[in-house]
Design a protein around this motif. Structure first.
Motif, PDB file in Angstrom:
ATOM      1  N   TRP A 297      -7.162  46.211  24.075  1.00 48.09           N
ATOM      2  CA  TRP A 297      -7.231  45.205  23.242  1.00 48.09           C
ATOM      3  C   TRP A 297      -8.002  45.972  22.053  1.00 48.09           C
ATOM      4  CZ3 TRP A 297      -4.591  40.561  23.652  1.00 48.09           C
ATOM      5  CH2 TRP A 297      -4.466  40.592  24.930  1.00 48.09           C
ATOM      6  N   ASN A 298      -7.852  45.505  20.725  1.00 44.76           N
ATOM      7  CA  ASN A 298      -8.679  46.053  19.528  1.00 44.76           C
ATOM      8  C   ASN A 298      -9.928  45.403  19.793  1.00 44.76           C
ATOM      9  OD1 ASN A 298      -9.593  45.869  16.874  1.00 44.76           O
ATOM     10  ND2 ASN A 298      -8.060  47.260  16.469  1.00 44.76           N
ATOM     11  N   GLU A 299     -11.118  46.024  19.152  1.00 43.94           N
ATOM     12  CA  GLU A 299     -12.387  45.536  19.394  1.00 43.94           C
ATOM     13  C   GLU A 299     -12.442  44.140  18.761  1.00 43.94           C
ATOM     14  OE1 GLU A 299     -16.740  46.646  17.856  1.00 43.94           O
ATOM     15  OE2 GLU A 299     -15.516  48.221  18.347  1.00 43.94           O
TER      16      GLU A 299
ATOM     17  N   TYR B 281     -11.077  45.070  26.882  1.00 40.62           N
ATOM     18  CA  TYR B 281     -10.873  43.951  25.925  1.00 40.62           C
ATOM     19  C   TYR B 281     -11.622  44.073  24.651  1.00 40.62           C
ATOM     20  CZ  TYR B 281      -9.278  41.230  30.067  1.00 40.62           C
ATOM     21  OH  TYR B 281      -8.415  40.946  31.223  1.00 40.62           O
ATOM     22  N   GLY B 282     -11.317  43.429  23.605  1.00 40.65           N
ATOM     23  CA  GLY B 282     -12.126  43.398  22.606  1.00 40.65           C
ATOM     24  C   GLY B 282     -13.264  42.572  22.615  1.00 40.65           C
ATOM     25  N   SER B 283     -12.985  41.108  22.457  1.00 41.17           N
ATOM     26  CA  SER B 283     -13.970  39.999  23.211  1.00 41.17           C
ATOM     27  C   SER B 283     -13.122  39.252  24.127  1.00 41.17           C
ATOM     28  CB  SER B 283     -14.215  39.127  22.044  1.00 41.17           C
ATOM     29  OG  SER B 283     -15.184  39.417  21.360  1.00 41.17           O
ATOM     30  N   LEU B 284     -13.640  38.739  25.006  1.00 40.48           N
ATOM     31  CA  LEU B 284     -13.130  37.961  26.251  1.00 40.48           C
ATOM     32  C   LEU B 284     -13.735  36.482  26.373  1.00 40.48           C
ATOM     33  CD1 LEU B 284     -11.398  38.129  28.710  1.00 40.48           C
ATOM     34  CD2 LEU B 284     -13.367  39.066  30.076  1.00 40.48           C
TER      35      LEU B 284
ATOM     36  N   ASN C  76     -14.015  46.561  30.358  1.00 37.24           N
ATOM     37  CA  ASN C  76     -14.902  46.964  29.560  1.00 37.24           C
ATOM     38  C   ASN C  76     -14.480  46.155  28.247  1.00 37.24           C
ATOM     39  OD1 ASN C  76     -15.926  49.480  30.244  1.00 37.24           O
ATOM     40  ND2 ASN C  76     -14.022  50.324  30.427  1.00 37.24           N
ATOM     41  N   ILE C  77     -15.654  45.319  27.697  1.00 33.71           N
ATOM     42  CA  ILE C  77     -15.471  44.477  26.755  1.00 33.71           C
ATOM     43  C   ILE C  77     -16.385  45.186  25.622  1.00 33.71           C
ATOM     44  CG2 ILE C  77     -16.128  41.954  26.000  1.00 33.71           C
ATOM     45  CD1 ILE C  77     -16.066  41.481  29.250  1.00 33.71           C
ATOM     46  N   ALA C  78     -15.450  45.616  24.461  1.00 36.19           N
ATOM     47  CA  ALA C  78     -16.029  46.137  23.412  1.00 36.19           C
ATOM     48  C   ALA C  78     -16.968  45.171  22.759  1.00 36.19           C
ATOM     49  CB  ALA C  78     -14.935  46.538  22.788  1.00 36.19           C
TER      50      ALA C  78
ATOM     51  N   LEU D 241     -20.422  45.772  28.478  1.00 33.01           N
ATOM     52  CA  LEU D 241     -20.399  44.873  27.454  1.00 33.01           C
ATOM     53  C   LEU D 241     -20.893  45.241  26.257  1.00 33.01           C
ATOM     54  CD1 LEU D 241     -19.997  41.916  26.473  1.00 33.01           C
ATOM     55  CD2 LEU D 241     -22.111  41.147  27.581  1.00 33.01           C
ATOM     56  N   GLY D 242     -20.270  45.366  25.118  1.00 27.61           N
ATOM     57  CA  GLY D 242     -20.640  46.020  23.950  1.00 27.61           C
ATOM     58  C   GLY D 242     -21.779  45.210  23.087  1.00 27.61           C
TER      59      GLY D 242
END
Length: 167
Positions: A9-11, A30-33, A47-49, A73-74
């Motif tokens: 997924w894109n950020e 994931y970008g966001s979840l 991995n959640i950007a 988590l980013g």
């Protein structure tokens, strides 16, 4: 989706697990979840950007069963204090809070419910900016709580602000 070999997924994208029944959150980047309603059980590391949203509905309980996996988590972990619901997060693995740049990072714990982590790591490897990580409510860490400043610049600090909350 299990029919794809991999999904990235894109950020700036958001994946939603928001059905009003229990769901499995698939291991992915994931970008966001966004998790809402009932129990959402992770089947592997993620991995959640950007952001992880764990939002109950009105008078509902949402539980994120993150399992014995490593999740990165980013930016922010959000709850939703605007509803009369309950947010629970249970992780028997490791949560790594890591963002780059001149950005603060938050674990929002503002409503009812429990956040229980086994290992919680705050990491900075930014070569230019000091970083502050915030926890805005009481959480439980049963294993290790760690802060790691991996920058080569020893002048930059990594701070944790718990604002008089219990850990």
């Amino acid at each position: 989706p299990q029919s794809f070999a991999s999904v990235i997924w894109n950020e700036t994208s958001t994946a939603y697990y928001d059905a009003e029944f229990d769901q499995t959150v698939h291991a992915a980047n994931y970008g966001s979840l966004y998790l809402r309603y009932k129990t959402k059980t992770f089947d592997g590391s993620t991995n959640i950007a950007s952001h992880l949203y764990v939002y109950p509905g009105s008078n509902d309980v949402v539980t994120a069963q993150m399992g014995n996996y490593t999740h990165t988590l980013g930016y922010y972990l959000y709850d939703n204090p605007d509803y009369n619901g309950e947010t629970n997060i249970v992780s028997t693995g490791t949560i790594i809070m890591k963002c780059s740049g001149n950005r603060a990072q938050y674990i929002y714990k503002r409503g009812a419910g429990d956040y229980t982590f086994n290992n919680l790591q705050f990491v900075s490897d930014d070569p230019e900016y000091a970083q502050t990580k915030y926890i805005t409510g009481d959480i439980t860490v049963n294993g290790t709580l760690s802060l790691s400043n991996n920058s080569d610049n020893e002048v930059l600090c990594l701070a944790l602000d718990i604002d008089n909350h219990n850990i």
